[in-house]
Design a protein around this motif. Structure first.
Motif, PDB file in Angstrom:
ATOM      1  N   VAL A  36      -8.052   5.066   7.448  1.00  0.00           N
ATOM      2  CA  VAL A  36      -7.228   6.111   6.848  1.00  0.00           C
ATOM      3  C   VAL A  36      -6.562   6.938   7.942  1.00  0.00           C
ATOM      4  O   VAL A  36      -7.252   7.540   8.778  1.00  0.00           O
ATOM      5  N   ASN A  37      -5.224   6.970   7.945  1.00  0.00           N
ATOM      6  CA  ASN A  37      -4.529   7.795   8.935  1.00  0.00           C
ATOM      7  C   ASN A  37      -4.276   9.193   8.388  1.00  0.00           C
ATOM      8  O   ASN A  37      -4.649   9.514   7.257  1.00  0.00           O
ATOM      9  N   SER A  38      -3.618  10.014   9.175  1.00  0.00           N
ATOM     10  CA  SER A  38      -3.436  11.421   8.802  1.00  0.00           C
ATOM     11  C   SER A  38      -2.582  11.577   7.545  1.00  0.00           C
ATOM     12  O   SER A  38      -2.852  12.429   6.691  1.00  0.00           O
ATOM     13  N   LEU A 244     -11.558   4.208 -14.695  1.00  0.00           N
ATOM     14  CA  LEU A 244     -11.982   4.720 -13.392  1.00  0.00           C
ATOM     15  C   LEU A 244     -11.923   3.631 -12.332  1.00  0.00           C
ATOM     16  O   LEU A 244     -11.521   3.876 -11.184  1.00  0.00           O
ATOM     17  N   ALA A 245     -12.312   2.408 -12.714  1.00  0.00           N
ATOM     18  CA  ALA A 245     -12.271   1.292 -11.765  1.00  0.00           C
ATOM     19  C   ALA A 245     -10.837   0.991 -11.334  1.00  0.00           C
ATOM     20  O   ALA A 245     -10.567   0.739 -10.153  1.00  0.00           O
ATOM     21  N   LEU A 246      -9.903   1.026 -12.282  1.00  0.00           N
ATOM     22  CA  LEU A 246      -8.501   0.786 -11.955  1.00  0.00           C
ATOM     23  C   LEU A 246      -7.970   1.855 -10.999  1.00  0.00           C
ATOM     24  O   LEU A 246      -7.222   1.553 -10.063  1.00  0.00           O
ATOM     25  N   MET A 247      -8.377   3.102 -11.226  1.00  0.00           N
ATOM     26  CA  MET A 247      -7.935   4.194 -10.354  1.00  0.00           C
ATOM     27  C   MET A 247      -8.465   4.007  -8.934  1.00  0.00           C
ATOM     28  O   MET A 247      -7.731   4.166  -7.955  1.00  0.00           O
ATOM     29  N   ILE A 248      -9.739   3.654  -8.809  1.00  0.00           N
ATOM     30  CA  ILE A 248     -10.339   3.445  -7.492  1.00  0.00           C
ATOM     31  C   ILE A 248      -9.662   2.285  -6.771  1.00  0.00           C
ATOM     32  O   ILE A 248      -9.343   2.369  -5.576  1.00  0.00           O
ATOM     33  N   LEU A 249      -9.417   1.194  -7.492  1.00  0.00           N
ATOM     34  CA  LEU A 249      -8.748   0.043  -6.895  1.00  0.00           C
ATOM     35  C   LEU A 249      -7.339   0.384  -6.433  1.00  0.00           C
ATOM     36  O   LEU A 249      -6.882  -0.094  -5.392  1.00  0.00           O
ATOM     37  N   SER A 250      -6.646   1.230  -7.193  1.00  0.00           N
ATOM     38  CA  SER A 250      -5.280   1.603  -6.817  1.00  0.00           C
ATOM     39  C   SER A 250      -5.274   2.428  -5.533  1.00  0.00           C
ATOM     40  O   SER A 250      -4.373   2.289  -4.699  1.00  0.00           O
ATOM     41  N   ILE A 251      -6.277   3.278  -5.369  1.00  0.00           N
ATOM     42  CA  ILE A 251      -6.374   4.085  -4.145  1.00  0.00           C
ATOM     43  C   ILE A 251      -6.666   3.193  -2.948  1.00  0.00           C
ATOM     44  O   ILE A 251      -6.058   3.333  -1.874  1.00  0.00           O
ATOM     45  N   ILE A 252      -7.602   2.266  -3.107  1.00  0.00           N
ATOM     46  CA  ILE A 252      -7.924   1.337  -2.022  1.00  0.00           C
ATOM     47  C   ILE A 252      -6.699   0.508  -1.657  1.00  0.00           C
ATOM     48  O   ILE A 252      -6.389   0.308  -0.474  1.00  0.00           O
ATOM     49  N   ALA A 253      -5.975   0.022  -2.664  1.00  0.00           N
ATOM     50  CA  ALA A 253      -4.776  -0.773  -2.412  1.00  0.00           C
ATOM     51  C   ALA A 253      -3.701   0.052  -1.709  1.00  0.00           C
ATOM     52  O   ALA A 253      -3.002  -0.444  -0.814  1.00  0.00           O
TER      53      ALA A 253
END
Length: 276
Positions: A36-38, A244-253
């Motif tokens: 994760v960058n700034s 919630l799983a879809l939201m987490i996956l979208s953040i990781i992506a």
């Protein structure tokens, strides 16, 4: 939604598309990294702030009306998902109406209810997840705004007899257009991100309202349970977990795909349908 930005190139050699394919293999590997960058830290902080803010406003009496305009948009996604799955499964959409207090109503004939009933919550969650993903990057947010506008206008067609639906959709399209011309669409990124967070978590909050706090018997989960068995609470929890799983996956992506700095994003945005 994310791959769509590759189709909007122009003849400028500095365009976002040209930059994307000009990257070296090592850069592509870095793009897929989860470090994760700034810039991404700021985006993650904004997502957390949005979650807290929306959760508070959603549940505090008298001031929850502040969320009504955005809640209407999320309800539009919910009803749009019902409608589009009805069409895809052979049904016909007669009308759509929106209400920030009671939710929306999609009148349909035919279709496969096993798909159309859960599609409201799961569809709005999927749209929210895609918006969060796009919210990590300005150009991706520009592409998302086209898709958003198309969804809104289609919803407007189905809800053309309801004045509240008409005014909400037109205001939403106006907001998207206005944000295009603020700091090369940087403002658009934060609007897309906010709508995405609210839409991704809508099923969680709304199911909680319907099945736990208000115990509404006519919710999608209740109708699904009556037709296919199980309890409405069980189906509501399952749909919430999926959201919630879809939201987490979208953040990781989003972290993996968009490593550009603020300045690089602004530069890319200038070359992708230039804005002021």
């Amino acid at each position: 939604m994310a791959p769509s930005y590759t189709t909007f190139s122009n003849d400028n050699s500095d365009s976002y598309l040209g930059t994307l394919f000009a990257r070296s293999p090592s850069t592509h590997l870095q793009t897929r990294s989860l470090s994760v960058n700034s810039t991404q830290k700021v985006t993650l902080g904004i997502i957390v702030a949005y979650v807290v803010l929306i959760a508070l406003l959603w549940n505090i009496p008298y001031i929850r009306g502040v969320l009504y305009p955005f809640k209407m948009l999320v309800i539009a996604f919910h009803e749009f998902s019902h409608a589009i799955t009805s069409l895809l499964t052979g049904g016909k959409v007669e009308s759509i109406s929106l209400d920030p207090r009671e939710g929306g109503v999609t009148k349909m004939r035919g279709g496969v209810s096993a798909i159309t009933l859960p599609a409201g919550y799961l569809g709005s969650s999927l749209i929210g997840a895609l918006l969060i993903f796009c919210g990590f990057d300005i150009v991706a947010s520009k592409v998302a705004s086209f898709v958003l506008a198309a969804c809104f206008l289609l919803t407007l067609w189905w809800g053309k007899k309801d004045w509240l639906t008409i005014s909400t959709i037109l205001a939403a399209v106006g907001l998207l257009v206005a944000c295009w011309f603020i700091a090369h669409a940087e403002a658009l990124r934060f609007v897309v991100l906010f709508i995405g967070v609210m839409s991704a978590l809508y099923s969680v909050w709304d199911i909680c309202d319907d099945l736990i706090l208000r115990k509404v018997n006519s919710s999608d989960a209740s109708q699904f349970a009556k037709r296919y068995g199980g309890s409405s609470h069980c189906w509501g929890i399952i749909w919430s977990v999926v959201s919630l799983a879809l939201m987490i996956l979208s953040i990781i992506a989003g972290i993996a795909a968009f490593h550009e700095s603020w300045k690089q994003q602004e530069k890319d945005s200038e070359g992708f349908i230039p804005t002021l």
